[in-house]
Design an enzyme around this catalytic site. Structure first.
Site, PDB file in Angstrom:
ATOM      1  N   GLU A   1      -2.501   6.635   8.807  1.00 23.50           N
ATOM      2  CA  GLU A   1      -3.021   7.717   8.034  1.00 23.50           C
ATOM      3  C   GLU A   1      -4.013   8.717   8.642  1.00 23.50           C
ATOM      4  OE1 GLU A   1      -3.564   5.971   3.237  1.00 23.50           O
ATOM      5  OE2 GLU A   1      -5.387   6.663   4.581  1.00 23.50           O
TER       6      GLU A   1
ATOM      7  N   LYS B   1     -17.527  -3.282   4.017  1.00 24.75           N
ATOM      8  CA  LYS B   1     -18.965  -2.706   2.818  1.00 24.75           C
ATOM      9  C   LYS B   1     -20.249  -3.650   3.223  1.00 24.75           C
ATOM     10  CE  LYS B   1     -15.563  -1.283  -0.371  1.00 24.75           C
ATOM     11  NZ  LYS B   1     -14.808  -1.594  -1.529  1.00 24.75           N
TER      12      LYS B   1
ATOM     13  N   ARG C   1     -25.153  -6.864   0.980  1.00 27.39           N
ATOM     14  CA  ARG C   1     -24.362  -8.372   1.327  1.00 27.39           C
ATOM     15  C   ARG C   1     -25.091  -9.043   2.393  1.00 27.39           C
ATOM     16  NH1 ARG C   1     -18.158  -6.849   1.187  1.00 27.39           N
ATOM     17  NH2 ARG C   1     -17.943  -5.624  -0.504  1.00 27.39           N
TER      18      ARG C   1
ATOM     19  N   ARG D   1      -8.134  -6.764  -8.632  1.00 28.17           N
ATOM     20  CA  ARG D   1      -8.923  -8.217  -8.595  1.00 28.17           C
ATOM     21  C   ARG D   1     -10.250  -7.829  -9.048  1.00 28.17           C
ATOM     22  NH1 ARG D   1      -8.864  -6.530  -3.161  1.00 28.17           N
ATOM     23  NH2 ARG D   1     -10.983  -6.129  -2.446  1.00 28.17           N
TER      24      ARG D   1
ATOM     25  N   GLY E   1     -10.585  -3.880   3.460  1.00 28.07           N
ATOM     26  CA  GLY E   1     -11.117  -3.484   4.786  1.00 28.07           C
ATOM     27  C   GLY E   1     -10.341  -4.217   5.880  1.00 28.07           C
TER      28      GLY E   1
ATOM     29  N   GLU F   1      -6.730   2.915  -2.402  1.00 28.72           N
ATOM     30  CA  GLU F   1      -5.792   1.926  -2.653  1.00 28.72           C
ATOM     31  C   GLU F   1      -6.385   1.471  -4.050  1.00 28.72           C
ATOM     32  OE1 GLU F   1      -6.697  -0.781   0.778  1.00 28.72           O
ATOM     33  OE2 GLU F   1      -7.974  -1.688  -0.413  1.00 28.72           O
TER      34      GLU F   1
ATOM     35  N   LYS G   1      -3.580   0.938   9.122  1.00 25.48           N
ATOM     36  CA  LYS G   1      -3.620  -0.199   8.078  1.00 25.48           C
ATOM     37  C   LYS G   1      -2.791  -0.915   7.644  1.00 25.48           C
ATOM     38  CE  LYS G   1      -6.372   3.135   5.229  1.00 25.48           C
ATOM     39  NZ  LYS G   1      -6.521   3.716   3.750  1.00 25.48           N
TER      40      LYS G   1
ATOM     41  N   LYS H   1       0.678  -1.154   0.015  1.00 21.31           N
ATOM     42  CA  LYS H   1      -0.193   0.224   0.068  1.00 21.31           C
ATOM     43  C   LYS H   1       1.073   1.239  -0.033  1.00 21.31           C
ATOM     44  CE  LYS H   1      -3.651  -2.635  -0.026  1.00 21.31           C
ATOM     45  NZ  LYS H   1      -3.980  -3.068  -1.469  1.00 21.31           N
TER      46      LYS H   1
END
Lengths: 457, 169
Positions: A199, A235, A337, A291, A164, A287, A157, A117
């Site tokens: 961050e 998410k 989801r 994929r 996530g 980021e 992170k 990252k």
């Protein structure tokens, strides 16, 4: 080269999703499955299945030697890694190349560049894309030094992270040591890389991302997605296009994503994630996800493009089909989801066996799932059971369609989070649109029960 | 395998009929479409796959493979059925199924040892389930007198993890 025999190095709904497109294209599918998944729906519906190892992911889906060994043993000519697990692992991409197997994803150098990252931040800056202030930290002391320059709140992170995981918000110095230790622990367990960075935490930010397709020469975008409805950085609801953006802002974000894709000479499907500061209409690079993503169906519904088919075409060496004209965006799509989570216990995971699974069906409704009556939900993997996706002419119609679809969704045997989705869809704040990443936490805080304690005595 | 477009196509045909339930069965799966009771023109779907996976041999030389494959996934450790001792000891039980860890990260000092005094809100262990680290709280004040599970062990929900002796009693 033409792909004839595809090895799928994944499980769950995405394995089934890949099998579906591959079979439509006349490609033979072989699923690599752990002991926990040998009787799963994807294992049954793939043309063939091969065991890759024991149930814990470290001994199967994350075991690079086992995965590549199985792909070679079954004489696969290509490997699709899905998302999560080894999907962005540069070593796997190299091992595939060495074994003469086409890796369905970006080349190893790109995976390396965006998988770290910190390297990804450097590339973004080189492409003229703004980044959030922050730096790598190895120890608590270094972390404290960085934080003194950034100010609280901050985010810790995982350098090797993404999706996530290994992400922690810290609001005060008192929490820093414990949060750093847990973040390092999750980074080691989840990604095999304990490095983390900090961050500045941008409050009131939205999570907006841009879908890219590239063939190494051309890079195009397929519009924006909004994934701001999150909890613990996972998410929950995604939509396309991102609501409430001016056409000019959406264009600026798409242009920035394409610029970064060109900088990387990107080949395959990928996503550039941004944090959008709505108070100033400024956005920052978060980021690159190199994929297919969980939320890719909302883009498929608004563009009519099968992203897995495009991944396979690009991997086979074909030029991008949309170099002349990017696909037009049509209507609005939402994805909910459905996770095996118990709302009565602070949404803790709920593994077990599904006794019944009824899903909605009908116009503008798509369900991506590996769940049916009798399906096992093992404790070793993530809690995603199904994705309910709807498409309609506009956002209010899509929300109404989703609310109706959720009412027809009945899963028994494990606890699921359907009621939480229904609550969000009925909420005036969500219906207005343009909620930030703090929205769901605030909605839950308004009436959340206290998490249950563990002791009996 | 049917796509959502295929299902939509079938439903467009069914919508014009009085059919309440429609079943489609192939060698690999059965799809059942039913009119929903939640509203006119709405449908539900249930799918059931048939048969077993068509297994190919892996590298062919792993003698444990067939044994492991035959065993149920995540063979549960026997749930600790020992009755709670009547000496007033308190049990700390697993809030959920998963892997039990005594320390916040590999190599770090354990949260507690035998003899540690804990409060109700003390974190005594973590359980990793579905990729998330979940804190285990003592739940009551006491002194740790027994740790029942080895570090990294797999535990079932409600399994006894530790026993505490009450303090100040």
């Amino acid at each position: 080269m033409k792909i004839r025999r595809l090895f799928i190095a994944n499980r769950g709904e995405i394995a089934l999703r890949i099998i579906r497109t591959a079979q439509r294209l006349g490609i033979e599918t072989i699923l690599g499955a752990s002991d926990a998944d040998l009787d799963s729906v994807p294992a049954r519906l793939a043309d063939h299945c091969v065991r890759i190892g024991a149930a814990p992911a470290a001994h199967s889906y994350l075991d690079l030697g086992a995965v590549i060994g199985a792909a070679r043993a079954v004489a696969a000519d290509a490997l699709h890694p899905g998302y999560g697990f080894l999907s962005e692992n540069a070593t796997l991409a190299r091992a595939c190349q060495a074994a003469g197997i086409v890796f369905v994803g970006p080349d190893a150098a790109t995976l390396q560049a965006v998988g770290d990252k910190l390297d990804a931040r450097t590339h973004a800056a080189a492409a003229g894309v703004p980044v959030v202030p922050g730096a790598a930290v190895g120890t608590l002391v270094e972390c404290q030094q960085q934080v003194s320059g950034l100010g609280y709140p901050i985010l810790i992170k995982a350098v090797g992270g993404g999706g996530g995981r290994g992400l922690r918000r810290v609001d005060s110095a008192a929490q820093l040591a414990a949060a750093l230790a847990l973040a390092i622990s999750e980074a080691s367990a989840g990604f095999g890389d304990p490095r983390v960075y900090v961050e500045r935490y941008v409050t009131g930010g939205r999570h907006v991302e841009v879908q890219l397709l590239g063939d190494g020469n051309n890079v195009i975008h397929l519009g924006t997605r909004d994934c701001s409805v999150q909890r613990r950085y996972q998410k929950l609801i995604e939509e396309a296009p991102a609501p409430g953006l001016s056409a000019a802002l959406a264009q600026r974000m798409s242009d920035a994503a394409v610029a970064l894709g060109r900088q990387l000479r990107y080949r395959g499907a990928g996503t550039v994630e941004f944090l959008l500061d709505t108070s100033r209409d400024e956005f920052y690079f978060l980021e690159v996800n190199a994929r297919i993503q969980v939320e890719h169906p909302v883009t498929e519904m608004t563009t009519g493009v099968d992203l897995v088919a495009e991944q396979l075409a690009i991997a086979a060496g074909l030029p991008l089909r949309f170099a002349a004209a990017e696909p037009a965006l049509r209507g609005h799509a939402l994805e909910c989801r459905i996770n095996a989570e118990d709302l009565a216990y602070d949404m803790r995971p709920s593994p077990g066996r599904v006794s019944r699974a009824v899903f909605p069906a009908g116009h503008g409704i798509r369900v991506d799932t590996h769940i049916e009556a009798g399906a096992s939900v093992p404790p070793f993997y993530d809690s995603l059971l199904a994705k309910i996706i709807v498409h309609a002419a506009d956002r209010p119609a899509a929300i109404d369609r989703m609310a109706a679809a959720l009412a027809d969704c009945q899963i028994s045997g494990v606890a699921v989070n359907t009621a939480l989705h229904a609550r969000i869809l009925a909420d005036a704040g969500f219906r207005r649109g343009a909620v930030d990443t703090g929205y769901l936490q605030q909605l839950l805080a308004a009436s959340a029960p206290k998490p249950a304690r563990s002791a009996t005595g | 395998m049917l796509t959502h477009e295929d299902v939509e196509e079938i439903l467009r045909l069914l919508d014009a009929t009085p059919v309440e339930q429609f079943e489609l069965e192939t060698a690999h799966f059965k799809l059942t479409l039913r009119r929903s009771t939640t509203g006119a023109g709405r449908w539900t779907q249930e799918r059931q796959s048939h048969g077993a996976a068509d297994m190919l041999p892996a590298s062919g030389s792993d003698p444990t493979a067939s044994v492991d494959a035959a065993a149920p996934a995540a063979a549960p450790a026997a749930v600790d059925a020992e009755p709670a001792a009547d000496d007033g000891r308190l049990e700390v039980r697993a809030p959920l199924v998963g892997s039990f860890y005594r320390a916040p990260k590999p190599g770090a000092a354990p949260f507690v040892e035998i003899g540690s005094e804990v409060g109700a809100d003390s974190v005594v262990a973590i359980i990793e389930t579905m990729k998330l680290m979940n804190s285990v709280y003592a739940g009551a004040a006491g002194r740790v007198v027994e740790i029942c599970i080895g570090d990294g062990g797999f535990v079932e929900q409600h399994q006894v993890l530790m026993r505490l002796a009450p303090v100040g009693a």
